[in-house]
Design an enzyme around this catalytic site. Structure first.
Site, mmCIF file in Angstrom:
data_model
loop_
_atom_site.group_PDB
_atom_site.id
_atom_site.type_symbol
_atom_site.label_atom_id
_atom_site.label_comp_id
_atom_site.label_asym_id
_atom_site.label_seq_id
_atom_site.Cartn_x
_atom_site.Cartn_y
_atom_site.Cartn_z
ATOM 1 N N CYS A 1 8.698 3.838 4.844
ATOM 2 C CA CYS A 1 9.018 2.527 4.252
ATOM 3 C C CYS A 1 10.354 2.468 3.536
ATOM 4 O O CYS A 1 11.239 1.708 3.935
ATOM 5 C CB CYS A 1 7.905 2.128 3.299
ATOM 6 S SG CYS A 1 6.295 2.183 4.081
ATOM 7 N N LEU B 1 0.833 -1.207 0.000
ATOM 8 C CA LEU B 1 0.000 0.000 0.000
ATOM 9 C C LEU B 1 0.862 1.249 0.000
ATOM 10 O O LEU B 1 1.866 1.315 0.695
ATOM 11 C CB LEU B 1 -0.875 0.027 1.262
ATOM 12 C CG LEU B 1 -1.634 -1.254 1.602
ATOM 13 C CD1 LEU B 1 -2.358 -1.080 2.937
ATOM 14 C CD2 LEU B 1 -2.605 -1.587 0.485
HETATM 15 C C1 UGA Z 1 5.933 2.633 -0.515
HETATM 16 C C2 UGA Z 1 5.622 1.681 -1.665
HETATM 17 O O1 UGA Z 1 5.332 2.407 -2.864
HETATM 18 C C3 UGA Z 1 4.451 0.769 -1.331
HETATM 19 O O2 UGA Z 1 4.245 -0.175 -2.371
HETATM 20 C C4 UGA Z 1 4.760 0.043 -0.020
HETATM 21 O O3 UGA Z 1 3.693 -0.778 0.385
HETATM 22 C C5 UGA Z 1 5.040 1.056 1.073
HETATM 23 O O4 UGA Z 1 6.145 1.882 0.677
HETATM 24 C C6 UGA Z 1 5.348 0.277 2.319
HETATM 25 O O5 UGA Z 1 6.350 -0.459 2.350
HETATM 26 O O6 UGA Z 1 4.537 0.275 3.253
HETATM 27 P P1 UGA Z 1 4.910 4.985 0.334
HETATM 28 O O7 UGA Z 1 6.111 5.068 1.203
HETATM 29 O O8 UGA Z 1 3.571 5.232 0.910
HETATM 30 O O9 UGA Z 1 4.811 3.501 -0.341
HETATM 31 O O10 UGA Z 1 5.079 6.035 -0.818
HETATM 32 P P2 UGA Z 1 5.507 6.099 -2.359
HETATM 33 O O11 UGA Z 1 4.397 6.667 -3.133
HETATM 34 O O12 UGA Z 1 6.070 4.833 -2.830
HETATM 35 O O13 UGA Z 1 6.648 7.203 -2.276
HETATM 36 C C7 UGA Z 1 7.805 7.016 -1.480
HETATM 37 C C8 UGA Z 1 8.757 8.158 -1.655
HETATM 38 O O14 UGA Z 1 9.335 8.155 -2.940
HETATM 39 C C9 UGA Z 1 8.138 9.549 -1.490
HETATM 40 O O15 UGA Z 1 8.998 10.338 -0.711
HETATM 41 C C10 UGA Z 1 8.058 10.086 -2.896
HETATM 42 O O16 UGA Z 1 8.150 11.493 -2.926
HETATM 43 C C11 UGA Z 1 9.276 9.444 -3.517
HETATM 44 N N1 UGA Z 1 9.182 9.280 -4.973
HETATM 45 C C12 UGA Z 1 8.283 8.421 -5.507
HETATM 46 C C13 UGA Z 1 10.039 10.009 -5.785
HETATM 47 O O17 UGA Z 1 10.880 10.794 -5.324
HETATM 48 N N2 UGA Z 1 9.964 9.825 -7.142
HETATM 49 C C14 UGA Z 1 9.083 8.967 -7.703
HETATM 50 O O18 UGA Z 1 9.071 8.855 -8.962
HETATM 51 C C15 UGA Z 1 8.220 8.255 -6.868
#
Ligand code: UGA
Length: 440
Positions: free
Chosen positions: A266, A159
């Site tokens: 995460c 998630l």
């Molecule tokens: C992440 C995973 O995407 C989920 O699949 C997983 O279940 C979750 O961790 C977990 O282990 O519980 P989350 O931490 O909620 O989810 O957020 P994301 O949307 O994945 O983003 C994580 C970070 O990456 C954010 O800081 C976001 O700004 C950054 N990000 C994301 C980028 O810098 N560039 C991108 O292209 C995508």
């Protein structure tokens, strides 16, 4: 099906509410009485789009209830999910399993003779945890001379905060790790309404799928950030580069947005935990070590850009910080790049007026003294030397930029999330400094 979910934090609450919405009867268990009280009153204790409504509906339909009494849940439910936190040990980087073991102890103590229970580990745990959890519970039962059948399965969650309900209801896959065929078929039936492909595997591979998925996504982010930094040197545009690269079906376009790096509860924790796990097995994880290092450096590099622009003289200058949460659609501040960037500015004597649509109250205790908070982006911008975008909230993408320009003392925008087209900003007469793109 009757299901208990132990731990009503982020993962547990979303899992419980969604299973209830699918027609199951769910009992959410948490040792935190005040949390349970708020949940019983129908208050969704986390900010997650769609969750509050779904919680209210299912409380009304009597499909979900909450208790601090584990015994009650253990007696009523054959399937028991464990969704307690696995925080990071700050010294070693490994996952701290104290809450998981505490639940294991309590389960071993509360199971009644003759019971058959399937324990499902949703928390992100080191490889081998599900198996030792099963062993520990069985050991306790043996000591109590209680004959009960316990099997454990790993069922990691994927998630994302901000879209957790949708991610639960429309998963790309469901991973079920157990050697027990009956447990596997019960869990398969539970997830069947979602129509998602099921990966049936052993518990260790299931636990590893979770770590490897997060590590690979984090690696993509660090990779694209490194490419963005190179783009800055050679005059290329990272957004066009990422679009071109992502069109290759073998690569795909997700998680290629460059910026100030990943935060949250995460990726930072899981990448470091996997480095630790590798080390325990005498494997040096060079790639993951770099993923972590590049991520830590990326926010510093952005702060340096601001400092460099003012030749190190930010003392007394006021900055409008737009966005504090680690990403949009959440109030989560864990490992948010904003913390380091705001601290860096304040440490050098700058003044900061910050605005975030939802995270201010959670951010406050994490922010250095002296930060002021505004109730909208324009309030933050009023009289500021520059606006600094740290979270890509839609609200910022729709800003009235002419108004912003009028309010700022000088029309300068530092954008850590690349939310505006260069041409627009140039046309409007901003100095616009973003990531992996030329300065205009
Ligand atoms: C992440 C995973 O995407 C989920 O699949 C997983 O279940 C979750 O961790 C977990 O282990 O519980 P989350 O931490 O909620 O989810 O957020 P994301 O949307 O994945 O983003 C994580 C970070 O990456 C954010 O800081 C976001 O700004 C950054 N990000 C994301 C980028 O810098 N560039 C991108 O292209 C995508």
């Amino acid at each position: 099906m009757k299901i208990a979910v132990v731990g009503t934090g982020y993962v547990g609450l979303v899992t419980g509410v969604c299973f209830a919405d699918l027609g199951n009867t769910v009992i959410g268990v948490d040792s935190d009485e005040s949390k349970i009280r708020r949940l019983l009153a129908g208050e969704s204790i986390i900010f997650e789009p769609g969750l509050a409504e779904m919680l209210a509906t299912n409380i009304k339909r009597k499909r979900i209830r909450f208790t601090t009494n584990l015994q009650e849940a253990v007696d009523a439910c054959e399937v028991i999910f464990i969704a307690v936190g696995t925080p990071q040990d700050k010294k070693t980087g490994e996952a701290d399993l104290r809450y998981v073991w505490q639940v294991a102890r309590e389960l071993g103590q509360t199971l009644r003779p003759g019971a058959t229970r399937r324990i499902v580990v949703k928390s992100t745990v080191p490889v081998g945890t599900t198996e030792s959890l099963e062993r520990r519970i069985r050991d306790t039962l043996r000591r109590r001379r209680v004959k009960a059948a316990v099997t454990a399965a790993s069922n990691p969650e994927f998630l994302r905060e901000g879209s957790a309900v949708r991610d639960f209801m429309e998963p790309d896959r469901v991973v079920i790790g157990t050697r027990d065929t009956k447990t596997a078929s019960i869990l398969t039936a539970l997830y069947k309404p979602l129509g998602a492909p099921i990966v049936s595997t052993d518990p260790r591979s299931s636990e590893m799928i979770k770590y490897a998925s997060n590590a690979l996504l984090a690696a993509r982010i660090s990779f694209i950030n490194e490419i963005a930094n190179i783009c800055e040197c050679v005059g290329a545009n990272i957004q066009e580069v990422a679009a071109g690269v992502g069109m290759d079906k073998r690569i795909g376009s997700h998680f290629l947005a460059a910026g100030i790096g990943y935060g949250g509860s995460c990726f930072p924790k899981d990448t470091e935990a996997l480095v630790y796990i590798a080390g325990q097995g005498s494997v040096r994880s060079r790639i993951l070590e770099s993923v972590v290092a590049v991520n830590k450096a990326q926010r510093v590099r952005f702060l340096d850009k601001i400092l460099h622009y003012y030749r190190g003289h930010v003392k007394g200058r006021r900055f409008a910080i737009l966005g504090l949460a680690f990403k949009p659609n959440t109030d989560d501040m864990r490992e948010a790049p904003s913390i380091d960037i705001v601290r860096g500015l304040i440490r050098r004597g700058a003044r900061v007026a910050a605005y975030d649509p939802v995270a201010i109250s959670i951010a406050r205790p994490l922010m250095p003294a002296g930060v002021e908070y505004a109730s909208d982006p324009y309030g933050a911008a009023k009289g500021a030397q520059a606006a600094v975008i740290l979270t890509e909230w839609n609200e910022f993408k729709e800003l009235d930029l002419r108004r912003l320009k009028r309010l700022l003392k000088t029309p300068v925008v530092f954008d850590g999330r690349n939310i505006f087209p260069l041409e627009n900003m140039q046309k409007l007469g901003f100095r616009y400094i973003s990531v992996g793109r030329r300065e205009v």
